[in-house]
Design an enzyme around this catalytic site. Structure first.
Site, PDB file in Angstrom:
ATOM      1  N   TRP B 328     -24.025 -47.176 -22.386  1.00  0.00           N
ATOM      2  CA  TRP B 328     -24.939 -46.587 -23.213  1.00  0.00           C
ATOM      3  C   TRP B 328     -25.574 -47.402 -24.117  1.00  0.00           C
ATOM      4  O   TRP B 328     -26.872 -47.485 -24.644  1.00  0.00           O
ATOM      5  CB  TRP B 328     -24.110 -45.443 -24.034  1.00  0.00           C
ATOM      6  CG  TRP B 328     -24.838 -44.712 -25.253  1.00  0.00           C
ATOM      7  CD1 TRP B 328     -25.762 -43.705 -25.094  1.00  0.00           C
ATOM      8  CD2 TRP B 328     -25.101 -45.223 -26.513  1.00  0.00           C
ATOM      9  NE1 TRP B 328     -26.493 -43.266 -26.225  1.00  0.00           N
ATOM     10  CE2 TRP B 328     -26.167 -44.257 -26.930  1.00  0.00           C
ATOM     11  CE3 TRP B 328     -24.897 -46.253 -27.220  1.00  0.00           C
ATOM     12  CZ2 TRP B 328     -26.666 -44.395 -28.493  1.00  0.00           C
ATOM     13  CZ3 TRP B 328     -25.012 -46.473 -28.539  1.00  0.00           C
ATOM     14  CH2 TRP B 328     -26.030 -45.281 -29.002  1.00  0.00           C
ATOM     15  N   HIS B 329     -24.854 -48.496 -24.672  1.00  0.00           N
ATOM     16  CA  HIS B 329     -25.279 -49.314 -25.487  1.00  0.00           C
ATOM     17  C   HIS B 329     -26.532 -50.482 -24.824  1.00  0.00           C
ATOM     18  O   HIS B 329     -27.209 -50.895 -25.898  1.00  0.00           O
ATOM     19  CB  HIS B 329     -24.083 -50.547 -26.040  1.00  0.00           C
ATOM     20  CG  HIS B 329     -23.228 -49.732 -27.048  1.00  0.00           C
ATOM     21  ND1 HIS B 329     -22.445 -48.772 -26.864  1.00  0.00           N
ATOM     22  CD2 HIS B 329     -23.538 -49.712 -28.615  1.00  0.00           C
ATOM     23  CE1 HIS B 329     -21.747 -48.248 -28.086  1.00  0.00           C
ATOM     24  NE2 HIS B 329     -22.684 -49.008 -29.002  1.00  0.00           N
ATOM     25  N   GLY B 330     -26.415 -50.485 -23.441  1.00  0.00           N
ATOM     26  CA  GLY B 330     -27.571 -51.251 -23.120  1.00  0.00           C
ATOM     27  C   GLY B 330     -27.268 -51.772 -21.582  1.00  0.00           C
ATOM     28  O   GLY B 330     -26.122 -51.673 -21.306  1.00  0.00           O
TER      29      GLY B 330
END
Lengths: 352, 474
Positions: B328-330
């Protein structure tokens, strides 16, 4: 009835403040005032000021802020050099003073107020400031028609502080002139955090002398770097009417015996006059046009590109800027010419 | 328009002036218009994508409510559409080049380059929020929105649009329907949150970031161990204050509209175990991951084998959850490594709990709590390395460099001028268990501190920085 009902059902009822609201904010404002007054007082103590970097007037020209502080520190000045970086790095007050004293037999104190990017328009604005604040007897404008006209002067001329000096009030202008907290906060914080501009300020603080001169020991290299080559190829010596009207504004400062003006052509490396055939003729036309205007106002105009002593590469930082060696040569030459003019009576005394 | 700009402050004041003059129903319409106008200042393209996804999810939630067998299909379609949008906009750089290269090796003509699309700011946040909404509608934990304006506002509400907090529809939609009151207390709370947020972001986070030398995470081999350790600690504090500052500001702004937003941070670096850390750090995302990945995975595994000591039961839920968090963060292997590392931490904690069950951390002796805090902070800070480095090799290089004490240069001690107030701020909040503890202070002390904050904000506004919020990049 219906309206009353509508109002009852739909009247706004989100904000419901009861007095005393915002009392803490008022108290906080009082505390801010107390803190600011205390800080202002501390920053005005000379012993504190001497340990601080140059205060900021809020622009990108860190060199300008340092020079402004140097000028304020000097207090009394007999002559001021004005112009762009070609003056900043190209005229040495110390060498000028020495040659002048030898020729005129009297001492003189000079300051270099040339600033990167401060073209003719900005030069006029700065001249207004220095004539008002330090009242020099002599203003030396270093010009080069090759640089063209700087239009409205760019970011420096748009500076609220400078506009405030011209009588246009703004909060930023007022704060930059009168508040030490406003002036010192940016350089102090940037120095503290070692930001890029803090580093640059520290570097320039070391490099710019007390008399405003920024000597450089750089040396021109060949072939000329691509960036400089592009600028060199675009060089245009054809002089515009707009530029000449700026020149008229400079000449308007010539009000003897209070203030005298000298216009000096800042030289370029010989390579800058080579190339296109029209360069030489445009150059000659420009010099003639400036000569005619200055003569009409009784202002001395010194051309310098004929100086044999400047031809050698060792005098040049790049095709456009003299280095410290070249600056010494032209400053001595110029000091001697101005000193001779005083000695011959063409000029009145330039120092008390 | 960034939320720390004067233009945003002016915009909020303008919207507030109109908002307070309206009754509740038109207030939501005004907020929706204001939210889309705000988003348009970023890009019309972002607003268009948001509008399309809003309409699609509104329709799908209606289908999920309708009943019968299509409910499940509608749910999967909804989750699929949202994940596909996220994949297209966020992860195409990650998987498309690999996919194209693989196709090339198989002799399939794939053409050159990726899709080169730009991730709409805030998309990662509103996508997970709306997925939770669809699942909750499916689970009948929330009734689907019948009012398109309220639903569109749930998706687009401008204080939370850029980086959350990730609100659940079941909490947020009732707030939109309820009457709102902004009284003296609410105003004081909102204003305090805004000032705290501004101090955290502009005074603490931005100045700490300034003290990080360029290239420390890209070229760790150029720094000695004391520097690498010091800069990592600075980064950990900067990251926290950056995101916590953002959350405080938007919660304060939303409070001015009389709409509460969920808290996202609760002094996370004072956590005494990793589970507690994830209940204090980016709380709305952590709880989302817990409710929609961790619990369903655990339940599914326990149905197959109810033993708590069964290896898949121990390993899979935390690992899957934290890998999803990393993703989700990247896009990128280093983010996956960060997620995996936290997964391993949580697995370790569960194994430890099986081997030697411990009571709640607050019942432990004080010295043990302190040691546990230091241990957790160490683990968390070490895990920030792959979170920040551009790739896995650089992360490994960074960790390796932290053990090499041949170069004893250290960061400047000036950094403590910022670190000490940052720690003090958290300590005060932690000790009283109240982020708005300052409102309990005597009025004179409040005013003196507020004045200091204003001066600090003025001073740091003089620094040449314009650092965007870190989480805006996710």
């Amino acid at each position: 009835m219906t309206l009353r009902r509508l109002w009852r059902d739909y009247r706004p009822r989100t904000l419901k403040l009861t007095p005393p609201a915002g009392y803490t904010l008022v108290l906080a404002a009082a505390f801010v005032a107390i803190y600011v007054l205390l800080i202002e007082a501390v920053l005005r103590v000379p012993a504190v000021q001497s340990r601080l970097p140059a205060p900021s007037v809020r622009n990108q020209h860190v060199d300008f802020e340092i020079k402004l502080q140097r000028l304020r520190e000097m207090g009394s000045v007999d002559c001021v050099f004005l112009g762009t970086s070609i003056v900043d790095r190209g005229l040495s007050p110390a060498d000028f003073e020495q040659a002048y004293q030898a020729a005129a037999g009297q001492p003189i104190t000079c300051f270099n107020f040339g600033v990167d990017g401060a073209g003719e328009y900005t030069g006029v604005l700065l001249a207004q400031y220095v004539t008002r604040v330090v009242q020099p007897r002599l203003l030396v404008f270093g010009v080069s028609p090759r640089l063209g006209n700087d239009g409205d002067g760019g970011s420096l001329a748009a500076l609220p502080w400078l506009k405030y000096q011209q009588g246009q009030f703004s909060l930023h202008g007022w704060l930059a002139e009168h508040s030490r907290l406003y002036g010192y906060s940016r350089p102090l914080v940037n120095a503290f955090f070692n930001t890029l501009s803090g580093d640059r300020r520290a570097y320039l603080d070391r490099m710019i002398l007390a008399n405003g001169f920024y000597p450089t020991d750089e040396r021109i290299t060949f072939p000329i770097p691509s960036g400089d080559r592009g600028r060199l190829e675009r060089s245009n010596y054809a002089i515009s009417e707009a530029w000449l009207s700026r020149l008229d504004e400079m000449l308007a400062f010539h009000r003897p015996p209070q203030t005298r003006v000298v216009i000096v052509e800042m030289p370029v490396h010989p390579v800058a006059l080579e190339g296109r055939a029209d360069r030489q003729s445009d150059y000659a036309d420009s010099m003639a046009a400036i000569g005619a205007r200055t003569e009409a106002k009784g202002v001395p105009f010194f051309t310098t590109n004929h100086l044999e002593a400047l031809v050698a590469d060792e005098n040049w930082a790049d095709f456009n800027h003299l280095n410290a060696t070249g600056a010494r040569v032209i400053s001595r030459w110029l000091g001697e010419r101005v000193g001779e003019a005083v000695e011959e009576g063409a000029f009145g005394a330039l120092a008390d | 328009m960034t939320i720390t700009s004067f233009s945003f402050a002016g915009y909020v004041l303008l919207v507030l002036a109109l908002y307070y003059a309206l009754p509740r129903r038109p207030q939501n319409i005004l907020l929706l218009v204001a939210s889309y106008t705000f988003y348009l200042t970023w890009s019309w393209w972002y607003a268009l994508v948001l509008a399309i996804l809003t309409l699609a999810n509104f329709a799908l939630a209606g289908r999920i409510r309708a009943g019968g067998t299509p409910r499940r299909a509608a749910l999967w379609a909804g989750v699929g559409i949202n994940l596909a949008a996220l994949a297209v906009f966020k992860y195409e750089d990650f998987f498309v080049p690999d996919l194209l290269a693989r196709l090339d090796t198989w002799g399939v003509e794939s053409g050159a380059g990726g899709l080169s699309v730009l991730l709409p700011v805030g998309m990662s946040f509103y996508i997970v929020a709306v997925i939770s909404y669809l699942i909750d509608v499916y689970r009948k934990q929330v009734a689907p929105a019948t009012d398109l304006v309220d639903f569109a506002l749930y998706m687009a509400y401008f204080p939370k649009l850029l980086s959350g907090p990730i609100e659940r529809a079941r909490d947020f939609l009732p707030r939109l329907a309820a009457p709102r009151v902004v009284d003296n207390d609410q105003l004081a709370r909102s204003f305090t949150l805004i000032v705290l947020g501004a101090v955290r972001k502009l005074v603490l986070a931005d100045t700490l970031t300034l003290m990080l030398p360029r290239g420390v995470f890209a070229n760790p081999d150029q720094f000695g161990a004391p520097q690498l350790i010091g800069y990592l600690l600075i980064y950990a504090l900067a990251l926290y204050n950056d995101f916590a500052g953002y959350t405080n500001i938007v919660r304060g702004v939303s409070g001015l509209f009389g709409i509460e937003l969920a808290a996202n941070f609760a002094t996370p670096y004072f956590s005494r175990n990793l589970t507690e850390f994830w209940n204090r750090w980016h709380i709305t995302l952590s709880h989302w991951l817990r409710d929609y990945i961790y619990f369903p995975t655990s339940r599914a595994l326990l149905r197959r084998n109810p033993s708590r000591t069964n290896v898949p039961n121990l390993l899979l839920p935390p690992m899957l959850t934290m890998l999803a968090s990393g993703l989700w963060h990247g896009p990128g292997w280093s983010m996956l490594l960060w997620g995996a590392l936290h997964g391993v931490y949580l697995v370790g904690e569960r194994l430890l709990a099986l081997w030697r069950p411990a009571g709640p951390p607050q019942h432990q002796p004080r010295w043990r709590q302190t040691l546990a805090m230091l241990f957790v902070v160490t683990l968390v800070v070490l895990a920030w390395v792959p979170f920040r480095t551009p790739d896995v090799p650089r992360a490994l290089e960074y960790w390796q460099g932290m053990l090499d004490f041949s170069d004893l240069r250290r960061p400047t001690v000036r950094v403590f001028v910022v670190i000490l107030p940052a720690l003090w701020l958290d300590w005060v909040q932690y000790r009283r268990g109240d982020e708005l503890v300052f409102l309990r202070w005597p009025r004179l002390a409040q005013a003196a501190l507020l004045a200091l904050a204003i001066l600090a904000l003025f001073l740091t506004s003089q620094v040449d920085t314009g650092a965007p919020f870190v989480y805006q990049g996710f």
